[in-house]
Enzyme design. Structure first.
Site, PDB file in Angstrom:
ATOM      1  N   GLU A  46       0.843  -1.190   0.000  1.00 46.39           N
ATOM      2  CA  GLU A  46       0.000   0.000   0.000  1.00 46.39           C
ATOM      3  C   GLU A  46       0.883   1.246   0.000  1.00 46.39           C
ATOM      4  O   GLU A  46       1.904   1.297   0.685  1.00 46.39           O
ATOM      5  CB  GLU A  46      -0.886  -0.001   1.247  1.00 46.39           C
ATOM      6  CG  GLU A  46      -1.790   1.211   1.372  1.00 46.39           C
ATOM      7  CD  GLU A  46      -2.556   1.252   2.686  1.00 46.39           C
ATOM      8  OE1 GLU A  46      -3.612   1.902   2.720  1.00 46.39           O
ATOM      9  OE2 GLU A  46      -2.093   0.647   3.668  1.00 46.39           O
ATOM     10  N   LYS A 117      -9.605   2.224  -2.378  1.00 47.96           N
ATOM     11  CA  LYS A 117      -9.806   1.698  -1.034  1.00 47.96           C
ATOM     12  C   LYS A 117     -11.139   2.169  -0.467  1.00 47.96           C
ATOM     13  O   LYS A 117     -11.448   3.362  -0.471  1.00 47.96           O
ATOM     14  CB  LYS A 117      -8.652   2.148  -0.145  1.00 47.96           C
ATOM     15  CG  LYS A 117      -8.659   1.555   1.267  1.00 47.96           C
ATOM     16  CD  LYS A 117      -7.438   2.040   2.031  1.00 47.96           C
ATOM     17  CE  LYS A 117      -7.357   1.459   3.427  1.00 47.96           C
ATOM     18  NZ  LYS A 117      -6.170   1.971   4.161  1.00 47.96           N
ATOM     19  N   CYS A 160      -5.200  -2.845   2.663  1.00 45.73           N
ATOM     20  CA  CYS A 160      -4.914  -2.726   4.093  1.00 45.73           C
ATOM     21  C   CYS A 160      -6.138  -2.933   4.991  1.00 45.73           C
ATOM     22  O   CYS A 160      -6.571  -4.055   5.180  1.00 45.73           O
ATOM     23  CB  CYS A 160      -4.231  -1.399   4.382  1.00 45.73           C
ATOM     24  SG  CYS A 160      -3.273  -1.410   5.941  1.00 45.73           S
TER      25      CYS A 160
END
Length: 281
Positions: A46, A117, A160
């Site tokens: 990430e 994300k 994540c």
């Protein structure tokens, strides 16, 4: 590669906030190493071009358009080695603002699609991070969970803190993903959570989870990361783990194991969606 096998590589290193050029050089070098190890799918961490944790606005200097100069560098490597490459970076969003975006690049160098994300890391009261972190102060949350049809099979992308939400992985599985990637900068000292979530997401969905992370301590912000890039199989077994250093971990996956596990224990067929209505209320 045959229809039933796939070699995947996870790249891990420490991306510095104050040296984007160094981050690019390190990453490209490690992609070459992954290709030399036979990797066909290479997963980057990430925010691998720079974490943007050392100040409230430093991410703006790191961010760039997608497609843009950095994705073109990845495209060149993808074409050179015949790779699929994915990892997240700060990207300028259409209409203003920014995303924590994971573009998926195919072996012809084209961007097959991107995932923004969806579950941002907002933890303003964490006692182990001075001042806490609110990712939503920097980036806009994505609003879709796409699955990408690739030469490697249907691929789901996560970033994540998405890992903490089982609904994300279940939706990707129901949409056909057989491999789900997690590009991460998972904060230390949460090693137990990191391994637990990877194994759980793989086992409960009977898929492969390929998770790459930042490692070490970012020197400008002083924030540390778990590392331990990891690959788990549909039984929840960890088949490969990186050391606590910069590097690449590579594993050859037997994709036939997905059907083997699902035939032995047909979890997805035994679901009771009528009982789960509170999940979307």
């Amino acid at each position: 590669m045959t229809a039933d096998t796939l070699t995947v590589s996870c790249v891990q290193f420490t991306a510095r906030d104050d040296d984007k050029d160094r981050n690019l050089e390190t990453c490209l070098r490690l992609i070459d190493r992954a290709a030399a190890q036979g990797g066909q799918l290479v997963v980057l961490p990430e925010l691998w071009t720079g974490l943007g944790y050392s100040g409230p606005d430093c991410y703006r200097a790191i961010a760039e358009p997608v497609p843009g100069p950095t994705t073109e560098l990845l495209a060149s490597k993808a074409r050179e080695h015949g790779l699929h490459i994915v990892g997240s970076l700060y990207a300028e969003a259409s209409g203003g603002g920014h995303h924590n975006l994971a573009p998926l690049i195919g072996p012809d160098g084209k961007i097959l699609g991107s995932y923004a994300k969806t579950h941002l890391f907002d933890a303003p009261d964490r006692v182990d991070i001075p001042g806490g972190i609110r990712e939503s102060d920097k980036v806009l949350a994505g609003d879709d969970l796409p699955v990408f049809d690739t030469e490697l099979g249907p691929l789901g992308l996560t970033v994540c803190s998405d890992l903490r939400f089982p609904e994300v992985y279940r939706v990707l599985t129901l949409r056909g993903a057989r491999i789900v990637v997690c590009a991460s900068a998972f904060l230390s000292p949460r090693l137990d959570h990191w391994e637990f979530f990877i194994r759980a997401r793989a086992a409960e969905n009977q898929i492969f989870v390929v998770a790459s992370g930042q490692v070490g301590t970012e020197p400008v912000s002083g924030i540390g990361f778990v590392g331990r890039s990891m690959i788990a199989d549909p039984w929840g077994t960890v088949v490969a783990t990186a050391s606590d250093t910069e590097g690449v971990v590579t594993s050859r996956l037997d994709l036939g194991l997905i059907e083997t596990m699902r035939n032995r224990y047909p979890l997805l067929d035994q679901r009771r969606p009528d009982l789960y209505k509170d999940l979307v209320s």
